[in-house]
Design a protein around this motif. Sequence first.
Motif, PDB file in Angstrom:
ATOM      1  N   MET A 142     -20.592  -2.962 -18.385  1.00 59.72           N
ATOM      2  CA  MET A 142     -21.616  -3.289 -17.386  1.00 59.72           C
ATOM      3  C   MET A 142     -21.650  -2.320 -16.204  1.00 59.72           C
ATOM      4  SD  MET A 142     -23.230  -5.711 -18.663  1.00 59.72           S
ATOM      5  CE  MET A 142     -23.050  -6.840 -20.038  1.00 59.72           C
ATOM      6  N   TYR A 143     -20.491  -1.900 -15.735  1.00 61.95           N
ATOM      7  CA  TYR A 143     -20.445  -1.112 -14.503  1.00 61.95           C
ATOM      8  C   TYR A 143     -20.322   0.395 -14.752  1.00 61.95           C
ATOM      9  CZ  TYR A 143     -19.905  -5.472 -11.940  1.00 61.95           C
ATOM     10  OH  TYR A 143     -20.115  -6.714 -11.400  1.00 61.95           O
ATOM     11  N   ILE A 144     -19.930   0.796 -15.956  1.00 60.67           N
ATOM     12  CA  ILE A 144     -19.799   2.236 -16.245  1.00 60.67           C
ATOM     13  C   ILE A 144     -20.883   2.696 -17.215  1.00 60.67           C
ATOM     14  CG2 ILE A 144     -18.306   4.016 -17.230  1.00 60.67           C
ATOM     15  CD1 ILE A 144     -15.917   2.527 -16.189  1.00 60.67           C
ATOM     16  N   HIS A 145     -20.971   2.038 -18.398  1.00 58.96           N
ATOM     17  CA  HIS A 145     -21.953   2.433 -19.397  1.00 58.96           C
ATOM     18  C   HIS A 145     -23.259   1.661 -19.279  1.00 58.96           C
ATOM     19  CE1 HIS A 145     -18.941   4.896 -21.231  1.00 58.96           C
ATOM     20  NE2 HIS A 145     -18.151   3.857 -21.509  1.00 58.96           N
ATOM     21  N   GLY A 146     -23.331   0.685 -18.391  1.00 57.12           N
ATOM     22  CA  GLY A 146     -24.552  -0.089 -18.218  1.00 57.12           C
ATOM     23  C   GLY A 146     -25.559   0.616 -17.330  1.00 57.12           C
ATOM     24  N   ASN A 147     -26.601  -0.116 -16.977  1.00 54.55           N
ATOM     25  CA  ASN A 147     -27.661   0.461 -16.132  1.00 54.55           C
ATOM     26  C   ASN A 147     -27.137   0.816 -14.749  1.00 54.55           C
ATOM     27  OD1 ASN A 147     -29.554   0.193 -18.183  1.00 54.55           O
ATOM     28  ND2 ASN A 147     -30.061  -1.911 -17.586  1.00 54.55           N
ATOM     29  N   LEU A 148     -26.230  -0.010 -14.204  1.00 53.15           N
ATOM     30  CA  LEU A 148     -25.682   0.286 -12.886  1.00 53.15           C
ATOM     31  C   LEU A 148     -24.854   1.570 -12.917  1.00 53.15           C
ATOM     32  CD1 LEU A 148     -25.364  -0.677  -9.972  1.00 53.15           C
ATOM     33  CD2 LEU A 148     -23.363  -1.985 -10.695  1.00 53.15           C
ATOM     34  N   GLY A 149     -24.063   1.753 -13.978  1.00 54.43           N
ATOM     35  CA  GLY A 149     -23.279   2.978 -14.087  1.00 54.43           C
ATOM     36  C   GLY A 149     -24.142   4.204 -14.285  1.00 54.43           C
ATOM     37  N   THR A 197      -9.079 -12.828 -19.909  1.00 52.01           N
ATOM     38  CA  THR A 197      -7.954 -12.013 -20.387  1.00 52.01           C
ATOM     39  C   THR A 197      -8.131 -10.562 -19.930  1.00 52.01           C
ATOM     40  OG1 THR A 197      -9.066 -11.492 -22.463  1.00 52.01           O
ATOM     41  CG2 THR A 197      -7.738 -13.502 -22.396  1.00 52.01           C
ATOM     42  N   PRO A 198      -7.065  -9.772 -19.916  1.00 47.36           N
ATOM     43  CA  PRO A 198      -7.189  -8.355 -19.542  1.00 47.36           C
ATOM     44  C   PRO A 198      -8.180  -7.599 -20.430  1.00 47.36           C
ATOM     45  CG  PRO A 198      -4.900  -9.003 -19.489  1.00 47.36           C
ATOM     46  CD  PRO A 198      -5.647 -10.159 -20.065  1.00 47.36           C
ATOM     47  N   GLN A 199      -8.227  -7.921 -21.728  1.00 47.45           N
ATOM     48  CA  GLN A 199      -9.162  -7.239 -22.615  1.00 47.45           C
ATOM     49  C   GLN A 199     -10.601  -7.563 -22.243  1.00 47.45           C
ATOM     50  OE1 GLN A 199      -8.287  -5.061 -24.822  1.00 47.45           O
ATOM     51  NE2 GLN A 199     -10.312  -4.693 -25.731  1.00 47.45           N
ATOM     52  N   GLU A 200     -10.888  -8.822 -21.896  1.00 45.83           N
ATOM     53  CA  GLU A 200     -12.239  -9.203 -21.480  1.00 45.83           C
ATOM     54  C   GLU A 200     -12.628  -8.517 -20.177  1.00 45.83           C
ATOM     55  OE1 GLU A 200     -12.541 -13.723 -23.395  1.00 45.83           O
ATOM     56  OE2 GLU A 200     -12.053 -13.439 -21.265  1.00 45.83           O
ATOM     57  N   VAL A 201     -11.699  -8.450 -19.245  1.00 43.81           N
ATOM     58  CA  VAL A 201     -11.982  -7.785 -17.960  1.00 43.81           C
ATOM     59  C   VAL A 201     -12.304  -6.308 -18.189  1.00 43.81           C
ATOM     60  CG1 VAL A 201     -10.966  -7.121 -15.763  1.00 43.81           C
ATOM     61  CG2 VAL A 201     -10.609  -9.421 -16.642  1.00 43.81           C
ATOM     62  N   MET A 202     -11.521  -5.638 -19.032  1.00 45.98           N
ATOM     63  CA  MET A 202     -11.763  -4.211 -19.292  1.00 45.98           C
ATOM     64  C   MET A 202     -13.116  -4.007 -19.973  1.00 45.98           C
ATOM     65  SD  MET A 202      -9.618  -1.551 -21.682  1.00 45.98           S
ATOM     66  CE  MET A 202     -10.236  -2.399 -23.137  1.00 45.98           C
ATOM     67  N   GLU A 203     -13.391  -4.764 -21.018  1.00 48.16           N
ATOM     68  CA  GLU A 203     -14.645  -4.583 -21.743  1.00 48.16           C
ATOM     69  C   GLU A 203     -15.847  -4.890 -20.866  1.00 48.16           C
ATOM     70  OE1 GLU A 203     -14.358  -7.071 -25.126  1.00 48.16           O
ATOM     71  OE2 GLU A 203     -12.907  -5.798 -26.195  1.00 48.16           O
ATOM     72  N   HIS A 204     -15.762  -5.926 -20.026  1.00 47.16           N
ATOM     73  CA  HIS A 204     -16.892  -6.280 -19.161  1.00 47.16           C
ATOM     74  C   HIS A 204     -17.145  -5.198 -18.115  1.00 47.16           C
ATOM     75  CE1 HIS A 204     -19.686  -8.707 -16.866  1.00 47.16           C
ATOM     76  NE2 HIS A 204     -18.948  -8.491 -15.780  1.00 47.16           N
TER      77      HIS A 204
END
Length: 420
Positions: A113-120, A102-109
Amino acid sequence: MAELGKKYCVYCLAEVSSLRFRCTECADIELCPDCFSAGAEIGPHRRWHGYQLVDGGRFTLWGAEAEGGWSSREEQLLLDAIEQFGFGNWEDMAAHVGASRTPQEVMEHYVSMYIHGNLGKACIPDTIPNRVTDHTCPSGGPLSPSLTTPLPPLDISVAEQQQLGYMPLRDDYEIEYDQDAETLISGLSVNYDDDDVEIELKRAHVDMYVRKLKERQRRKNIARDYNLVPAFLGKDKKDKEKTPKRKITKEEKELRLKLRPLYQFMSCKEFEDFFENMHKERVLRAKIRELQRYRRNGITKMEESAEYEAARHKREKRKENKNVASSKRGKEDGKEGEFAAIENLPGFELLSDREKVLCSSLNLSPARYVTVKTIIIKDHLQKRQGIPSKSRLPSYLDKVLKKRILNFLTESGWISRDAS
């Protein structure tokens, strides 16, 4: 049969059913990610051989628990979607990833993961290293080279916009400073057969145009900072009435006019602080001179200054009263003081008081006045008797003097009004 469907690394014998690297030059050589990254070699296989990534669709990039079931294939589709549709278009990104998301799952993931995660955290640091800092004018004054920040549009009516030729959406005027600046680049074009000299010449034209744009924007900033547009429209007078400030003397106004060339080098706040500091300096200098005067008169304490000022005020008051009394006495002693310029000339004793005032105002000697008076009265009498006369007035008598003397003689009754 299930065991037969599994794949194993040929080097460490670990299961690689979910993700493995297959050599494109050697047959039946498949390695796990750890052995492949370590550069493992076995049999004819060498580390520099070509390889192919084989993903069974069950490989998770972040781990099953942290990921929430996102496979490597979905991760790749998510990255392709963010590049294609842009950040924020979560509906299109979800449709690109698959119907299971869903769009909500895509946004949260993506955010987790990519902004607030280790990669971000690794790709978007809090402080950008080796960043150039502008030290020329940190307060953003008119001479700052950072002139690309757009200014908010002027808060003026439509009629005032038409009067100024101002376009609020573009923050431009119909007639800008250096209106012909665009002619430097209007005819430029990049050709493949241009030599180095022509290319450098075109670059020089572009640099000249950029400098002119910066100068144009700098002048707009100065006009905006010093409220020149409201001053032109007469709105600044209302603002001054609403916010009363310290009364500015005539000397300070003249000094402000002399310091106007400094507007282009200082912001409005800097200039006002500079002007206020100059006023404080003058006040302090006057106070220092006053203290020095107290010291010269033997006063060493501030308590004694009040008594000294009271005594000085009484002395000045007595001097003023003496001057007023002497001026009154001088007026009463002689009224002929105003005739000092003609009282020593011949014929002065023949004039009446009104004639003395006339000669003094006309700067005319008594003898010349008597001569002109005699000629005018003689001509008047001959005309009344019917005797034709042709008077010859002196050369020093112009039209203004003649008119003033005729009016005076008419008002005094020496000649009739119709004759004058």
